[in-house]
Design an enzyme around this catalytic site. Structure first.
Site, mmCIF file in Angstrom:
data_model
loop_
_atom_site.group_PDB
_atom_site.id
_atom_site.type_symbol
_atom_site.label_atom_id
_atom_site.label_comp_id
_atom_site.label_asym_id
_atom_site.label_seq_id
_atom_site.Cartn_x
_atom_site.Cartn_y
_atom_site.Cartn_z
ATOM 1 N N LYS A 1 0.822 -1.227 0.000
ATOM 2 C CA LYS A 1 0.000 0.000 0.000
ATOM 3 C C LYS A 1 0.851 1.270 0.000
ATOM 4 O O LYS A 1 0.468 2.280 -0.582
ATOM 5 C CB LYS A 1 -0.955 0.002 1.196
ATOM 6 C CG LYS A 1 -2.088 -1.000 1.036
ATOM 7 C CD LYS A 1 -3.252 -0.665 1.936
ATOM 8 C CE LYS A 1 -4.448 -1.539 1.616
ATOM 9 N NZ LYS A 1 -4.236 -2.957 2.048
ATOM 10 N N GLU B 1 -10.114 7.185 3.576
ATOM 11 C CA GLU B 1 -11.036 6.317 4.289
ATOM 12 C C GLU B 1 -10.260 5.070 4.686
ATOM 13 O O GLU B 1 -9.264 4.722 4.047
ATOM 14 C CB GLU B 1 -12.215 5.938 3.388
ATOM 15 C CG GLU B 1 -11.936 4.803 2.402
ATOM 16 C CD GLU B 1 -10.807 5.064 1.406
ATOM 17 O OE1 GLU B 1 -10.566 6.242 1.082
ATOM 18 O OE2 GLU B 1 -10.170 4.080 0.967
ATOM 19 N N SER C 1 1.948 -9.715 -1.063
ATOM 20 C CA SER C 1 1.552 -8.314 -0.900
ATOM 21 C C SER C 1 1.874 -7.730 0.472
ATOM 22 O O SER C 1 2.070 -6.532 0.610
ATOM 23 C CB SER C 1 0.057 -8.153 -1.192
ATOM 24 O OG SER C 1 -0.711 -9.009 -0.363
HETATM 25 C C1 LIG Z 1 -5.056 -4.022 1.500
HETATM 26 C C2 LIG Z 1 -4.327 -5.266 1.208
HETATM 27 C C3 LIG Z 1 -4.677 -6.124 0.146
HETATM 28 C C4 LIG Z 1 -5.884 -5.903 -0.741
HETATM 29 O O1 LIG Z 1 -5.887 -4.745 -1.480
HETATM 30 P P1 LIG Z 1 -5.639 -4.721 -3.060
HETATM 31 O O2 LIG Z 1 -5.979 -3.338 -3.431
HETATM 32 O O3 LIG Z 1 -6.525 -5.747 -3.686
HETATM 33 O O4 LIG Z 1 -4.215 -5.048 -3.265
HETATM 34 C C5 LIG Z 1 -3.904 -7.248 -0.097
HETATM 35 N N1 LIG Z 1 -2.855 -7.566 0.683
HETATM 36 C C6 LIG Z 1 -2.484 -6.779 1.723
HETATM 37 C C7 LIG Z 1 -1.303 -7.185 2.539
HETATM 38 C C8 LIG Z 1 -3.196 -5.612 2.021
HETATM 39 O O5 LIG Z 1 -2.826 -4.841 3.047
#
Ligand SMILES: *Cc1c(COP(=O)(O)O)cnc(C)c1O
Length: 387
Positions: free
Chosen positions: A90, A112, A371
């Site tokens: 993010k 938000e 992610s």
């Molecule tokens: C917020 C988040 C997501 C999901 O958000 P996307 O916009 O679909 O990437 C996925 N993995 C993590 C670790 C997150 O914090």
């Protein structure tokens, strides 16, 4: 896609902007500023500086030797977004949008947040860039995520609990949009995923594309060829579109988005308008957005970014689901096998890779976009496993 589509933010029939005229004025202003700066050499240099010195890029593309051996098929590589400052992808988008906000002369950033992850990333970068930061959060969510509220306050942000409606994420979005309509000349609305009206899906993709820009260079260095498939989880779709971006025109690379089976937007959704843009959306019998549930808070959204909707309908990307049990198993297996505790969100593509890899040959390659890291989820998993 035609030039006109790109300008208006359409991906096939999806995307666009379905909002009141007052808000459209704010979006037009933002669109013009984004296109003015996105390829500006000084802007790019400043963005690269902060991605390197603050976020910690580039992060590695780690060969998961133990997992590869255990699963007995394709070679598994992990793109390590979990190693970024604040522990997820993010921050890539947050830093990009804040630098744009500064160029636009904004003094104040609003956002938000649902579970709090985007709020914390935004508060973090606002602290470093010395911007006033206001986070709208459903009052219900502020109670369930009290520690994240404290984290944001520690970072100097003001958290506004929203008591209207159901006091959840959707109501927080409405409040943030009301704020923006009144203050858009001085205030920047920092959206956290590849959703919302144009230019947000295009802008968020732009700032997250660094993920595949790096992974493509890294895999070519390590293996001398492109991967056979890239896997990522899809909530709103920002980490997945970032992980896919530089492979979309490489027809030999399979793109696989993985959803929770209890929020299967791309697998079961139908075209509709939600939160100001057109996408595949899960609707109930009355045609309203259907409440979803996922053990991974970041994937709990009934809509999906417009470009994923298009990639699905056009057949360029595949979207699959995994169950909570498979996700919990993958969370533990990656921890035990590679010494990496993944976020519950990121455990989704790991769970699917476990099924896919053994069907592939040993000289094929899978990249899993990790992610985020799982520290935030350890207590929840502890409770789920000890029930
Ligand atoms: C917020 C988040 C997501 C999901 O958000 P996307 O916009 O679909 O990437 C996925 N993995 C993590 C670790 C997150 O914090």
């Amino acid at each position: 896609m035609s030039q006109q589509d790109v300008l208006e933010g359409y991906f096939g029939e999806f995307g666009g902007s379905f909002i009141p005229p007052m808000l459209q004025e704010a979006m037009d202003y933002l669109t013009a500023q984004f296109y003015k700066y996105k390829d500006d050499p000084e802007f790019k240099e400043e963005l690269n500086y902060y991605l390197r010195e603050y976020v910690g890029r580039e992060n590695p593309l780690t060969f998961a030797a133990q997992l590869t051996k255990k699963w007995g098929g394709a070679k598994i590589y992990l793109k390590r977004e979990d190693l970024n400052h604040t522990g997820a992808h993010k921050i890539n988008n947050v830093v990009g949008q804040i630098l744009l906000a500064k160029r636009m002369g904004a003094k104040r950033v609003i956002a938000e947040t649902g579970a709090g992850q985007h709020g914390v990333a935004t508060a973090t970068a606002c602290a470093m860039f010395d911007m006033e930061c206001v986070i709208y959060m459903g009052a219900e969510d502020t109670r369930r995520q009290a520690l994240n509220v404290f984290r944001m306050e520690l970072l100097g942000a003001k958290v506004v609990p929203v008591t209207k409606g159901q006091a959840r994420l959707k109501d927080a979005v409405d409040e943030a949009l009301n704020d923006l309509v009144e203050n858009y000349k001085t205030t920047f609305y920092l959206l956290g995923s590849a959703v919302g009206p144009h230019p947000f899906p295009t802008m968020v993709k732009h700032f997250q594309s660094v993920v595949s820009e790096e992974s493509k260079r890294q895999i070519l260095e390590k293996e001398g060829r492109l991967p056979d498939a890239v896997l990522a989880c899809v909530g709103g779709g920002s980490n997945a579109i970032g992980a896919f971006a530089h492979y979309i025109d490489e027809a030999s690379v399979r793109l696989i988005g993985v959803e929770p089976d209890q929020a299967p937007t791309l697998t079961q959704g139908v075209p509709g308008v939600i939160h100001g843009f057109r996408c595949l959306v899960l609707l109930d019998a009355d045609g309203n957005p259907k409440p979803t549930y996922s053990i991974a808070a970041g994937l709990d959204y009934p809509g999906i970014g417009p470009e994923h909707s298009h990639l699905k309908v056009s057949g360029r990307a595949e979207y699959v689901t995994v169950t909570n049990e498979e996700v919990l198993e993958a969370f533990q297996e990656l921890s035990r096998t590679e010494g990496i505790i993944p976020a519950l969100e990121s455990s989704h593509p790991v769970a699917y890779a476990k099924k896919l890899a053994p069907t592939m040959s040993k000289d094929q390659i899978l990249i899993i976009n990790l992610s985020g890291r799982g520290d935030k989820d350890v207590e929840q998993v502890f409770q789920m496993l000890n029930k």
